[in-house]
Design a protein around this motif. Sequence first.
Motif, PDB file in Angstrom:
ATOM      1  N   LEU A  47      46.194  66.662 -18.161  1.00 15.66           N
ATOM      2  CA  LEU A  47      47.089  65.434 -19.091  1.00 15.66           C
ATOM      3  C   LEU A  47      48.709  65.643 -18.311  1.00 15.66           C
ATOM      4  O   LEU A  47      49.296  64.163 -17.523  1.00 15.66           O
ATOM      5  CB  LEU A  47      47.025  65.873 -20.039  1.00 15.66           C
ATOM      6  N   PHE A  48      49.457  66.478 -18.066  1.00 15.63           N
ATOM      7  CA  PHE A  48      50.730  66.238 -17.773  1.00 15.63           C
ATOM      8  C   PHE A  48      51.191  66.207 -16.058  1.00 15.63           C
ATOM      9  O   PHE A  48      51.465  65.059 -16.114  1.00 15.63           O
ATOM     10  CB  PHE A  48      51.880  67.390 -18.119  1.00 15.63           C
ATOM     11  N   ALA A  49      50.420  66.100 -15.543  1.00 18.84           N
ATOM     12  CA  ALA A  49      49.724  65.964 -13.701  1.00 18.84           C
ATOM     13  C   ALA A  49      49.491  64.469 -13.564  1.00 18.84           C
ATOM     14  O   ALA A  49      50.747  63.714 -13.196  1.00 18.84           O
ATOM     15  CB  ALA A  49      48.796  66.593 -13.721  1.00 18.84           C
ATOM     16  N   MET A  50      48.807  64.174 -15.044  1.00 18.87           N
ATOM     17  CA  MET A  50      48.589  61.960 -14.741  1.00 18.87           C
ATOM     18  C   MET A  50      49.731  61.742 -14.531  1.00 18.87           C
ATOM     19  O   MET A  50      49.914  60.903 -14.308  1.00 18.87           O
ATOM     20  CB  MET A  50      47.616  61.940 -15.850  1.00 18.87           C
ATOM     21  N   LEU A  51      50.353  62.227 -15.989  1.00 20.40           N
ATOM     22  CA  LEU A  51      51.736  61.925 -16.589  1.00 20.40           C
ATOM     23  C   LEU A  51      52.708  61.252 -15.879  1.00 20.40           C
ATOM     24  O   LEU A  51      53.228  60.450 -15.553  1.00 20.40           O
ATOM     25  CB  LEU A  51      52.120  62.201 -17.480  1.00 20.40           C
ATOM     26  N   VAL A 149      40.661  60.971 -19.735  1.00 20.26           N
ATOM     27  CA  VAL A 149      41.955  62.079 -18.971  1.00 20.26           C
ATOM     28  C   VAL A 149      41.090  62.834 -18.082  1.00 20.26           C
ATOM     29  O   VAL A 149      41.800  63.171 -16.661  1.00 20.26           O
ATOM     30  CB  VAL A 149      42.897  63.855 -19.816  1.00 20.26           C
ATOM     31  N   GLU A 150      40.127  63.383 -18.333  1.00 19.42           N
ATOM     32  CA  GLU A 150      39.103  64.684 -17.981  1.00 19.42           C
ATOM     33  C   GLU A 150      38.477  63.329 -16.686  1.00 19.42           C
ATOM     34  O   GLU A 150      38.034  63.787 -15.464  1.00 19.42           O
ATOM     35  CB  GLU A 150      38.040  64.880 -18.537  1.00 19.42           C
ATOM     36  N   LYS A 151      37.353  61.982 -17.337  1.00 15.93           N
ATOM     37  CA  LYS A 151      37.465  61.145 -16.173  1.00 15.93           C
ATOM     38  C   LYS A 151      38.022  60.199 -15.761  1.00 15.93           C
ATOM     39  O   LYS A 151      36.982  59.610 -14.374  1.00 15.93           O
ATOM     40  CB  LYS A 151      35.742  60.380 -16.878  1.00 15.93           C
ATOM     41  N   LEU A 152      38.887  59.417 -15.800  1.00 17.06           N
ATOM     42  CA  LEU A 152      39.561  58.513 -15.239  1.00 17.06           C
ATOM     43  C   LEU A 152      40.647  58.628 -14.489  1.00 17.06           C
ATOM     44  O   LEU A 152      41.593  59.682 -14.567  1.00 17.06           O
ATOM     45  CB  LEU A 152      39.907  57.355 -15.896  1.00 17.06           C
ATOM     46  N   THR A 153      40.918  57.928 -13.217  1.00 20.83           N
ATOM     47  CA  THR A 153      42.598  58.359 -12.463  1.00 20.83           C
ATOM     48  C   THR A 153      43.468  57.722 -13.307  1.00 20.83           C
ATOM     49  O   THR A 153      43.330  57.605 -14.787  1.00 20.83           O
ATOM     50  CB  THR A 153      42.522  56.832 -11.487  1.00 20.83           C
ATOM     51  N   ALA A 154      44.886  58.647 -13.072  1.00 21.95           N
ATOM     52  CA  ALA A 154      45.985  58.188 -14.061  1.00 21.95           C
ATOM     53  C   ALA A 154      46.029  56.111 -14.861  1.00 21.95           C
ATOM     54  O   ALA A 154      46.525  55.836 -15.033  1.00 21.95           O
ATOM     55  CB  ALA A 154      47.176  58.454 -13.376  1.00 21.95           C
ATOM     56  N   LEU A 155      46.222  55.472 -13.308  1.00 17.96           N
ATOM     57  CA  LEU A 155      45.729  54.020 -13.241  1.00 17.96           C
ATOM     58  C   LEU A 155      44.948  53.390 -14.322  1.00 17.96           C
ATOM     59  O   LEU A 155      45.040  52.903 -15.451  1.00 17.96           O
ATOM     60  CB  LEU A 155      45.998  53.848 -12.059  1.00 17.96           C
ATOM     61  N   ALA A 157      43.136  55.383 -16.804  1.00 17.47           N
ATOM     62  CA  ALA A 157      43.994  56.412 -18.354  1.00 17.47           C
ATOM     63  C   ALA A 157      44.573  54.680 -18.521  1.00 17.47           C
ATOM     64  O   ALA A 157      44.858  53.968 -19.862  1.00 17.47           O
ATOM     65  CB  ALA A 157      44.033  57.123 -18.119  1.00 17.47           C
ATOM     66  N   ALA A 158      45.359  54.526 -18.361  1.00 15.48           N
ATOM     67  CA  ALA A 158      47.168  53.501 -18.442  1.00 15.48           C
ATOM     68  C   ALA A 158      46.423  52.508 -18.648  1.00 15.48           C
ATOM     69  O   ALA A 158      47.331  51.629 -19.763  1.00 15.48           O
ATOM     70  CB  ALA A 158      47.591  53.761 -17.334  1.00 15.48           C
ATOM     71  N   GLU A 159      45.825  51.662 -17.579  1.00 14.88           N
ATOM     72  CA  GLU A 159      45.060  50.380 -18.553  1.00 14.88           C
ATOM     73  C   GLU A 159      44.622  50.572 -19.528  1.00 14.88           C
ATOM     74  O   GLU A 159      44.100  49.235 -20.038  1.00 14.88           O
ATOM     75  CB  GLU A 159      43.714  49.728 -17.000  1.00 14.88           C
ATOM     76  N   LYS A 160      43.438  51.176 -20.105  1.00 16.39           N
ATOM     77  CA  LYS A 160      42.638  51.439 -20.712  1.00 16.39           C
ATOM     78  C   LYS A 160      43.779  51.422 -22.059  1.00 16.39           C
ATOM     79  O   LYS A 160      43.404  50.592 -23.023  1.00 16.39           O
ATOM     80  CB  LYS A 160      41.469  52.373 -21.071  1.00 16.39           C
ATOM     81  N   TRP A 161      44.230  51.939 -22.221  1.00 18.33           N
ATOM     82  CA  TRP A 161      45.172  52.307 -23.227  1.00 18.33           C
ATOM     83  C   TRP A 161      46.054  51.251 -23.787  1.00 18.33           C
ATOM     84  O   TRP A 161      46.193  51.260 -24.717  1.00 18.33           O
ATOM     85  CB  TRP A 161      46.265  53.818 -22.995  1.00 18.33           C
ATOM     86  N   LYS A 162      46.839  50.635 -22.477  1.00 18.69           N
ATOM     87  CA  LYS A 162      47.042  49.716 -22.114  1.00 18.69           C
ATOM     88  C   LYS A 162      46.718  48.181 -23.316  1.00 18.69           C
ATOM     89  O   LYS A 162      47.318  47.663 -24.254  1.00 18.69           O
ATOM     90  CB  LYS A 162      47.958  49.018 -21.414  1.00 18.69           C
ATOM     91  N   SER A 163      45.427  48.221 -22.952  1.00 13.96           N
ATOM     92  CA  SER A 163      43.970  47.192 -23.799  1.00 13.96           C
ATOM     93  C   SER A 163      44.190  47.406 -24.850  1.00 13.96           C
ATOM     94  O   SER A 163      43.869  46.648 -25.900  1.00 13.96           O
ATOM     95  CB  SER A 163      42.559  47.368 -22.800  1.00 13.96           C
ATOM     96  N   LEU A 164      44.641  48.830 -25.936  1.00 12.32           N
ATOM     97  CA  LEU A 164      44.136  48.947 -26.848  1.00 12.32           C
ATOM     98  C   LEU A 164      45.738  48.302 -27.559  1.00 12.32           C
ATOM     99  O   LEU A 164      44.728  48.590 -29.248  1.00 12.32           O
ATOM    100  CB  LEU A 164      43.898  50.610 -27.226  1.00 12.32           C
TER     101      LEU A 164
END
Length: 166
Positions: A47-51, A149-155, A157-164
């Motif tokens: 997670l920290f590496a993704m961030l 975090v386990e399955k998506l790339t960082a980008l 995940a960011a796009e998915k979370w932003k859409s929320l």
Amino acid sequence: MGQAASFPPHNFPFLSKYFDKGSDPPLVGLLFSAGWCPDCQPFVPKLFAMLEEEKDTFSKLLRVVYVSSETSGSEMREFLEKSGVNNDMVQSIPYDNASERIAVKKKYSTCAEKEMETVGLTERAGGIPTLKLLDATGNVVLEDAVPDVEKLTALEAAEKWKSLID
């Protein structure tokens, strides 16, 4: 989709600063974890590496608050440091603030199995690791972002979370 809209800041003095209309960043990730947890040991550094990988994007989107299940403050600090924590994007409820950590675990029904009695839970919504994403009012917009975090790339995940929150 989420928990009840009421988020009583007076119950969570440490967390309350992250929950205001128009707060920046707009998402808060409650990271329930512990260094002794075998599933947390690989997840938290990932997670920290993704961030860090997409720091510009995530710094505008998400603040992570670590909700410790460690057995001591030094154990918590050591695990976070070993995991590559970035203090710009990750804060932790102070270990000495056990009452707030327990209250957060109880509110979101998320803790380690061995903590259930102490927290006052007979059932859990989640164990550890869990990364709950909350909007600026404290509503849960994603119950557990660990699979992202386990399955998506960082980008991704960011796009998915932003859409929320769009």
